[in-house]
Every structure is written in C-alpha cells, then in structure tokens.
Design an enzyme around this catalytic site. Structure first.
Site, mmCIF file in Angstrom:
data_model
loop_
_atom_site.group_PDB
_atom_site.id
_atom_site.type_symbol
_atom_site.label_atom_id
_atom_site.label_comp_id
_atom_site.label_asym_id
_atom_site.label_seq_id
_atom_site.Cartn_x
_atom_site.Cartn_y
_atom_site.Cartn_z
ATOM 1 N N ASP A 75 91.088 93.686 142.028
ATOM 2 C CA ASP A 75 91.137 94.472 140.793
ATOM 3 C C ASP A 75 92.583 94.583 140.307
ATOM 4 O O ASP A 75 93.052 95.648 139.913
ATOM 5 C CB ASP A 75 90.541 95.865 141.016
ATOM 6 C CG ASP A 75 90.240 96.589 139.709
ATOM 7 O OD1 ASP A 75 90.117 95.919 138.662
ATOM 8 O OD2 ASP A 75 90.124 97.830 139.734
ATOM 9 N N LEU A 76 93.270 93.458 140.334
ATOM 10 C CA LEU A 76 94.680 93.442 139.956
ATOM 11 C C LEU A 76 94.806 93.525 138.439
ATOM 12 O O LEU A 76 94.255 92.697 137.716
ATOM 13 C CB LEU A 76 95.341 92.158 140.467
ATOM 14 C CG LEU A 76 96.839 92.065 140.287
ATOM 15 C CD1 LEU A 76 97.535 93.163 141.072
ATOM 16 C CD2 LEU A 76 97.346 90.708 140.730
#
Length: 145
Positions: A75-76
């Site tokens: 979930d960068l």
C-alpha cells in the site's frame, strides 16, 4: 546508505487474531509526504533535484530493507510516508553520503504481506475498490516478491 529502524513504523503492541491483527504504533506529529507536497505547491515552493534524489534513494533503501525481511508493504503511497523533519530537508550531497539520513518513515502496514508464509514466487491478486489510475483494467493487481 541503508535504512534504519527509524525509517519504519515503530510497533508498540501487536494483537493477533485468526483472521488478521492489530498493530499499535507510535503516533507521529509530522505531515505525510502528500500533505508536505501539497503545502509546498500551495506556497509555490519546490524541492531541488538533490533533495528529490536524496528522498527517493532513502525511500528505495526503506523498501529494500523490508523486502530483505520478505515483507511486501502492498500500500505504498505518499499518504503512507511521514516526513520526519519537514522543516529540515537534506541540503546537499554530503548529507546523502553520511549514511545517517532519516527524513522519511514508512507507515501503515495494514495491507502488508509476510512472504515467509507463502511458497517462493507466489503471486497474489488484489481487488481494490478505488481505482488508482485512469487506465482501463480488470480491477486486479498482481503482487510478487
């Protein structure tokens, strides 16, 4: 240069359940990279090429560190990166080469994956309710370590 423990969300407690877990961590009183960027743009400011290079390399070192631990963040995004020192940014190449940089902190491991729990080269698909781009696709993303 390598990432240190200061670059990754510091856990305080972890509660494990059959279908997930809860990680309690330190609360950071600092803006996210997204907030920092928006405030910079609103004030008609910009980062120098050297500052962008330093922050980019620091982020790559953080990712290298967690990937060596066989963890995918998954979930960068700028909202999951804290600017530890928004009022003091790297100014020159010397600060880059000292190896003691710590301007960024990666947070929110809620979607992270411990790859040690899966066979090597295992692939995942993700169905994200919010589209991340205007490109047409089938709503699936592949993740692989």
């Amino acid at each position: 240069m390598q990432a240190s423990g200061l670059n990754i969300q510091e856990p305080r407690s972890f509660f494990c359940f059959n279908d997930g877990g809860i990680l309690l961590s330190k609360m950071y009183n600092a803006p996210t990279l997204l907030t920092f960027h928006n405030e910079l743009v609103d004030n008609r400011g910009h980062l120098s090429e050297v500052q962008l290079l330093i922050l980019s390399v620091e982020l790559m070192c953080i990712l290298d560190c967690i990937h060596k631990c066989e963890v995918l963040h998954a979930d960068l995004k700028p909202d999951n990166i804290i600017m530890r020192t928004p009022n003091r940014l790297p100014q020159n190449k010397k600060e880059f080469f000292t190896g003691e940089l710590c301007f960024l902190v990666l947070i929110d491991f809620g979607k992270s994956v411990d790859m040690q729990m899966f066979p090597r080269n295992h692939k995942f698909t993700s169905r994200d309710a919010a589209p991340t781009s205007d490109a047409p696709d089938d709503g699936e993303e592949a993740l692989e370590l």
